[in-house]
Design an enzyme around this catalytic site. Structure first.
Site, PDB file in Angstrom:
ATOM      1  N   ILE A  65       0.866  -1.174   0.000  1.00 49.47           N
ATOM      2  CA  ILE A  65       0.000   0.000   0.000  1.00 49.47           C
ATOM      3  C   ILE A  65       0.903   1.224   0.000  1.00 49.47           C
ATOM      4  O   ILE A  65       1.920   1.250   0.700  1.00 49.47           O
ATOM      5  CB  ILE A  65      -0.978   0.021   1.203  1.00 49.47           C
ATOM      6  CG1 ILE A  65      -1.917   1.231   1.125  1.00 49.47           C
ATOM      7  CG2 ILE A  65      -0.247  -0.084   2.520  1.00 49.47           C
ATOM      8  CD1 ILE A  65      -3.059   1.202   2.142  1.00 49.47           C
ATOM      9  N   ALA A  66       0.543   2.208  -0.817  1.00 49.04           N
ATOM     10  CA  ALA A  66       1.356   3.429  -0.872  1.00 49.04           C
ATOM     11  C   ALA A  66       0.515   4.582  -1.386  1.00 49.04           C
ATOM     12  O   ALA A  66      -0.380   4.401  -2.212  1.00 49.04           O
ATOM     13  CB  ALA A  66       2.564   3.233  -1.784  1.00 49.04           C
ATOM     14  N   ILE A  67       0.848   5.751  -0.898  1.00 49.49           N
ATOM     15  CA  ILE A  67       0.317   7.010  -1.410  1.00 49.49           C
ATOM     16  C   ILE A  67       1.519   7.813  -1.891  1.00 49.49           C
ATOM     17  O   ILE A  67       2.552   7.877  -1.204  1.00 49.49           O
ATOM     18  CB  ILE A  67      -0.454   7.794  -0.321  1.00 49.49           C
ATOM     19  CG1 ILE A  67      -1.674   6.996   0.177  1.00 49.49           C
ATOM     20  CG2 ILE A  67      -0.857   9.173  -0.829  1.00 49.49           C
ATOM     21  CD1 ILE A  67      -2.761   6.756  -0.846  1.00 49.49           C
ATOM     22  N   GLU A  99       2.234  -6.645   6.945  1.00 48.92           N
ATOM     23  CA  GLU A  99       3.516  -6.368   7.578  1.00 48.92           C
ATOM     24  C   GLU A  99       3.838  -4.899   7.349  1.00 48.92           C
ATOM     25  O   GLU A  99       3.535  -4.357   6.289  1.00 48.92           O
ATOM     26  CB  GLU A  99       4.653  -7.204   6.985  1.00 48.92           C
ATOM     27  CG  GLU A  99       4.586  -8.683   7.308  1.00 48.92           C
ATOM     28  CD  GLU A  99       3.761  -9.485   6.312  1.00 48.92           C
ATOM     29  OE1 GLU A  99       3.468 -10.650   6.595  1.00 48.92           O
ATOM     30  OE2 GLU A  99       3.393  -8.929   5.253  1.00 48.92           O
ATOM     31  N   ASN A 104       8.147   2.465  10.758  1.00 46.23           N
ATOM     32  CA  ASN A 104       7.080   3.249  10.119  1.00 46.23           C
ATOM     33  C   ASN A 104       5.928   3.471  11.098  1.00 46.23           C
ATOM     34  O   ASN A 104       4.852   2.905  10.970  1.00 46.23           O
ATOM     35  CB  ASN A 104       6.596   2.553   8.845  1.00 46.23           C
ATOM     36  CG  ASN A 104       5.713   3.442   8.006  1.00 46.23           C
ATOM     37  OD1 ASN A 104       5.224   4.478   8.458  1.00 46.23           O
ATOM     38  ND2 ASN A 104       5.481   3.024   6.772  1.00 46.23           N
ATOM     39  N   TYR A 111      -3.000   2.068  10.955  1.00 43.00           N
ATOM     40  CA  TYR A 111      -3.532   0.708  11.022  1.00 43.00           C
ATOM     41  C   TYR A 111      -4.196   0.443  12.368  1.00 43.00           C
ATOM     42  O   TYR A 111      -5.234  -0.209  12.443  1.00 43.00           O
ATOM     43  CB  TYR A 111      -2.428  -0.317  10.773  1.00 43.00           C
ATOM     44  CG  TYR A 111      -1.795  -0.209   9.409  1.00 43.00           C
ATOM     45  CD1 TYR A 111      -2.562  -0.008   8.265  1.00 43.00           C
ATOM     46  CD2 TYR A 111      -0.423  -0.309   9.255  1.00 43.00           C
ATOM     47  CE1 TYR A 111      -1.976   0.090   7.014  1.00 43.00           C
ATOM     48  CE2 TYR A 111       0.170  -0.214   8.008  1.00 43.00           C
ATOM     49  CZ  TYR A 111      -0.608  -0.019   6.895  1.00 43.00           C
ATOM     50  OH  TYR A 111      -0.030   0.070   5.654  1.00 43.00           O
TER      51      TYR A 111
END
Length: 140
Positions: A65-67, A99, A104, A111
């Site tokens: 997942i990334a923005i 994970e 981070n 989360y």
């Protein structure tokens, strides 16, 4: 996510991670992995984020997942993650896991807002620097 989004997703991946996935992996995931489901976040029809999952029977694993860094801080990751969780629930998923780098803490905070809790540590998980991964889980 469609095959037409792969170039844009790859660009976000390169800007977000030290070791992005090779572009062909996204194509393989979309065309050959029956369990893979990928979603994009867009702003003005531009792909600015993505999230990949493997949904197998009643469990889901977030693969990535990334923005895009230029769009962070606008709650886009939260919205994308909520959407993916809703899709998982709609598809009968009972448990979701992922994970995250132990360093981070920004992602970990997000989360945890969704109820994910620590389930363990994967030692030396990340190949770029051998950082440990924190495994997070939630029952949906």
């Amino acid at each position: 996510m469609t095959k037409e989004d792969i170039d844009y997703v790859y660009d976000v991946d390169k800007r977000s991670f030290v070791t992005p996935w090779p572009k062909d992996i996204y194509y393989e995931e979309m065309t050959r992995n029956q369990y893979a489901r990928y979603f994009v976040a867009t702003v003005d029809q531009q792909v600015v984020g993505f999230c990949g999952t493997w949904m197998v029977i009643d469990e889901a694993q977030i693969t990535n997942i990334a923005i895009d860094p230029a769009y962070r801080g606008r709650q886009l990751g939260t919205g994308l993650f909520q959407y993916v969780m809703n899709e998982a629930i709609a598809n009968g998923v009972k448990r979701l896991s992922l994970e995250v780098r132990v360093s981070n803490v920004v992602a970990q905070r997000m989360y945890k807002k969704f109820g994910l809790v620590p389930g363990g540590i994967r030692k030396n998980y990340y190949v770029d620097n051998h950082e440990d991964a924190l495994v997070l889980w939630v029952n949906l």
